[in-house]
Design a protein around this motif. Structure first.
Motif, PDB file in Angstrom:
ATOM      1  N   THR A 182      31.173  -1.686 123.412  1.00 58.31           N
ATOM      2  CA  THR A 182      31.189  -1.318 121.999  1.00 58.31           C
ATOM      3  C   THR A 182      30.201  -0.190 121.732  1.00 58.31           C
ATOM      4  O   THR A 182      29.143  -0.108 122.344  1.00 58.31           O
ATOM      5  CB  THR A 182      30.861  -2.518 121.094  1.00 58.31           C
ATOM      6  N   HIS A 183      30.597   0.687 120.824  1.00 57.42           N
ATOM      7  CA  HIS A 183      29.772   1.822 120.416  1.00 57.42           C
ATOM      8  C   HIS A 183      29.667   1.796 118.897  1.00 57.42           C
ATOM      9  O   HIS A 183      30.682   1.922 118.201  1.00 57.42           O
ATOM     10  CB  HIS A 183      30.403   3.135 120.884  1.00 57.42           C
ATOM     11  N   ASP A 184      28.450   1.634 118.387  1.00 56.38           N
ATOM     12  CA  ASP A 184      28.205   1.657 116.950  1.00 56.38           C
ATOM     13  C   ASP A 184      28.127   3.112 116.520  1.00 56.38           C
ATOM     14  O   ASP A 184      27.251   3.854 116.955  1.00 56.38           O
ATOM     15  CB  ASP A 184      26.909   0.922 116.625  1.00 56.38           C
ATOM     16  N   LEU A 185      29.057   3.539 115.684  1.00 55.27           N
ATOM     17  CA  LEU A 185      29.113   4.924 115.229  1.00 55.27           C
ATOM     18  C   LEU A 185      28.762   5.034 113.754  1.00 55.27           C
ATOM     19  O   LEU A 185      29.361   5.795 113.010  1.00 55.27           O
ATOM     20  CB  LEU A 185      30.502   5.498 115.503  1.00 55.27           C
ATOM     21  N   MET A 216      28.537   5.101 129.474  1.00 56.00           N
ATOM     22  CA  MET A 216      29.520   6.144 129.298  1.00 56.00           C
ATOM     23  C   MET A 216      29.536   6.592 127.844  1.00 56.00           C
ATOM     24  O   MET A 216      29.393   5.794 126.945  1.00 56.00           O
ATOM     25  CB  MET A 216      30.907   5.643 129.692  1.00 56.00           C
ATOM     26  N   LYS A 217      29.748   7.866 127.682  1.00 52.80           N
ATOM     27  CA  LYS A 217      29.778   8.443 126.342  1.00 52.80           C
ATOM     28  C   LYS A 217      31.097   8.100 125.647  1.00 52.80           C
ATOM     29  O   LYS A 217      32.166   8.264 126.233  1.00 52.80           O
ATOM     30  CB  LYS A 217      29.627   9.957 126.462  1.00 52.80           C
ATOM     31  N   PRO A 218      31.038   7.611 124.401  1.00 51.92           N
ATOM     32  CA  PRO A 218      32.290   7.270 123.704  1.00 51.92           C
ATOM     33  C   PRO A 218      33.046   8.532 123.325  1.00 51.92           C
ATOM     34  O   PRO A 218      32.468   9.616 123.215  1.00 51.92           O
ATOM     35  CB  PRO A 218      31.804   6.533 122.456  1.00 51.92           C
ATOM     36  N   PRO A 219      34.349   8.421 123.108  1.00 55.53           N
ATOM     37  CA  PRO A 219      35.114   9.580 122.660  1.00 55.53           C
ATOM     38  C   PRO A 219      34.717   9.966 121.243  1.00 55.53           C
ATOM     39  O   PRO A 219      34.191   9.154 120.488  1.00 55.53           O
ATOM     40  CB  PRO A 219      36.566   9.105 122.720  1.00 55.53           C
ATOM     41  N   GLN A 220      34.969  11.203 120.888  1.00 51.84           N
ATOM     42  CA  GLN A 220      34.725  11.669 119.527  1.00 51.84           C
ATOM     43  C   GLN A 220      35.839  11.167 118.626  1.00 51.84           C
ATOM     44  O   GLN A 220      36.981  11.041 119.054  1.00 51.84           O
ATOM     45  CB  GLN A 220      34.701  13.193 119.476  1.00 51.84           C
ATOM     46  N   LEU A 221      35.496  10.904 117.375  1.00 49.53           N
ATOM     47  CA  LEU A 221      36.492  10.519 116.371  1.00 49.53           C
ATOM     48  C   LEU A 221      36.614  11.641 115.357  1.00 49.53           C
ATOM     49  O   LEU A 221      35.608  12.152 114.873  1.00 49.53           O
ATOM     50  CB  LEU A 221      36.084   9.231 115.661  1.00 49.53           C
ATOM     51  N   THR A 222      37.831  12.019 115.027  1.00 54.13           N
ATOM     52  CA  THR A 222      38.037  13.030 113.995  1.00 54.13           C
ATOM     53  C   THR A 222      37.750  12.399 112.631  1.00 54.13           C
ATOM     54  O   THR A 222      37.751  11.167 112.494  1.00 54.13           O
ATOM     55  CB  THR A 222      39.484  13.564 114.007  1.00 54.13           C
ATOM     56  N   PRO A 223      37.518  13.220 111.609  1.00 54.23           N
ATOM     57  CA  PRO A 223      37.318  12.664 110.266  1.00 54.23           C
ATOM     58  C   PRO A 223      38.487  11.786 109.815  1.00 54.23           C
ATOM     59  O   PRO A 223      38.286  10.767 109.154  1.00 54.23           O
ATOM     60  CB  PRO A 223      37.171  13.905 109.376  1.00 54.23           C
ATOM     61  N   ALA A 224      39.714  12.156 110.173  1.00 52.20           N
ATOM     62  CA  ALA A 224      40.881  11.346 109.791  1.00 52.20           C
ATOM     63  C   ALA A 224      40.832   9.974 110.454  1.00 52.20           C
ATOM     64  O   ALA A 224      41.150   8.959 109.829  1.00 52.20           O
ATOM     65  CB  ALA A 224      42.166  12.069 110.162  1.00 52.20           C
ATOM     66  N   ALA A 225      40.433   9.919 111.719  1.00 53.94           N
ATOM     67  CA  ALA A 225      40.327   8.638 112.433  1.00 53.94           C
ATOM     68  C   ALA A 225      39.234   7.775 111.819  1.00 53.94           C
ATOM     69  O   ALA A 225      39.431   6.579 111.591  1.00 53.94           O
ATOM     70  CB  ALA A 225      40.068   8.861 113.915  1.00 53.94           C
ATOM     71  N   LEU A 226      38.076   8.368 111.546  1.00 55.12           N
ATOM     72  CA  LEU A 226      36.983   7.614 110.912  1.00 55.12           C
ATOM     73  C   LEU A 226      37.419   7.038 109.578  1.00 55.12           C
ATOM     74  O   LEU A 226      37.172   5.863 109.287  1.00 55.12           O
ATOM     75  CB  LEU A 226      35.763   8.513 110.713  1.00 55.12           C
ATOM     76  N   ALA A 227      38.079   7.847 108.763  1.00 61.42           N
ATOM     77  CA  ALA A 227      38.518   7.386 107.442  1.00 61.42           C
ATOM     78  C   ALA A 227      39.519   6.241 107.565  1.00 61.42           C
ATOM     79  O   ALA A 227      39.437   5.254 106.824  1.00 61.42           O
ATOM     80  CB  ALA A 227      39.134   8.544 106.660  1.00 61.42           C
ATOM     81  N   THR A 255      36.377   9.143 128.503  1.00 62.71           N
ATOM     82  CA  THR A 255      35.163   9.957 128.543  1.00 62.71           C
ATOM     83  C   THR A 255      35.543  11.411 128.262  1.00 62.71           C
ATOM     84  O   THR A 255      36.415  11.962 128.929  1.00 62.71           O
ATOM     85  CB  THR A 255      34.466   9.835 129.911  1.00 62.71           C
ATOM     86  N   GLY A 256      34.947  11.998 127.235  1.00 62.93           N
ATOM     87  CA  GLY A 256      35.235  13.381 126.860  1.00 62.93           C
ATOM     88  C   GLY A 256      36.473  13.556 126.001  1.00 62.93           C
ATOM     89  O   GLY A 256      36.888  14.680 125.734  1.00 62.93           O
ATOM     90  N   ALA A 257      37.071  12.472 125.534  1.00 67.18           N
ATOM     91  CA  ALA A 257      38.301  12.555 124.740  1.00 67.18           C
ATOM     92  C   ALA A 257      37.995  12.626 123.242  1.00 67.18           C
ATOM     93  O   ALA A 257      36.857  12.429 122.813  1.00 67.18           O
ATOM     94  CB  ALA A 257      39.189  11.343 125.023  1.00 67.18           C
ATOM     95  N   ARG A 258      39.037  12.891 122.464  1.00 67.48           N
ATOM     96  CA  ARG A 258      38.957  12.913 121.002  1.00 67.48           C
ATOM     97  C   ARG A 258      40.059  12.045 120.436  1.00 67.48           C
ATOM     98  O   ARG A 258      41.227  12.212 120.786  1.00 67.48           O
ATOM     99  CB  ARG A 258      39.135  14.341 120.497  1.00 67.48           C
TER     100      ARG A 258
END
Length: 125
Positions: free
Chosen positions: A47-50, A1-12, A66-69
């Motif tokens: 786990t998804h290594d990003l 399954m494709k992991p959700p997208q992370l916004t720049p704020a979430a990544l930081a 799936t398909g979330a942000r």
């Protein structure tokens, strides 16, 4: 399954707190199910290594996200991680913190928008 997208704020924010963000489901809110966030993976997580961070998803939340942000709202009171777009949970509470995904054995059906989703989630331990 494709992991959700992370916004720049979430990544930081994940980088600031460590390197792992775990997302799972827990019973709660008016619609019966809410997201839970933690900073360590558990056995059985997907786990998804990003790159600089790892996203760990409990098996039941992987289907929902799936398909979330995912975002981190520093201006929210209190500041917190949140799911901005989650197309697999069309029935949300007005507070936007809970949604109508069946959580076996622990659903609060008081939510007027509650509807069982089209898949069967595994029983929770």
């Amino acid at each position: 399954m494709k992991p959700p997208q992370l916004t720049p704020a979430a990544l930081a924010q994940i980088r600031t707190l460590g390197s792992v963000l775990r997302v799972s489901l827990e019973p709660g809110g008016g619609c019966g199910t809410a997201y839970a966030f933690a900073l360590a993976a558990q056995p059985g997580d997907l786990t998804h290594d990003l790159g600089s961070v790892t996203l760990a998803l409990s098996p039941e939340v992987a289907r929902v996200l799936t398909g979330a942000r995912l975002d981190y709202g520093a201006r929210l009171k209190p500041p917190r991680f949140r799911v901005l777009a989650h197309p697999n949970t069309p029935h949300r509470c007005a507070c936007n913190r809970s949604f109508g995904v069946p959580f076996p054995g622990r659903v609060t059906p008081e939510c007027r928008a509650y509807q069982p989703m089209l898949w069967n989630l595994p029983e929770c331990p």
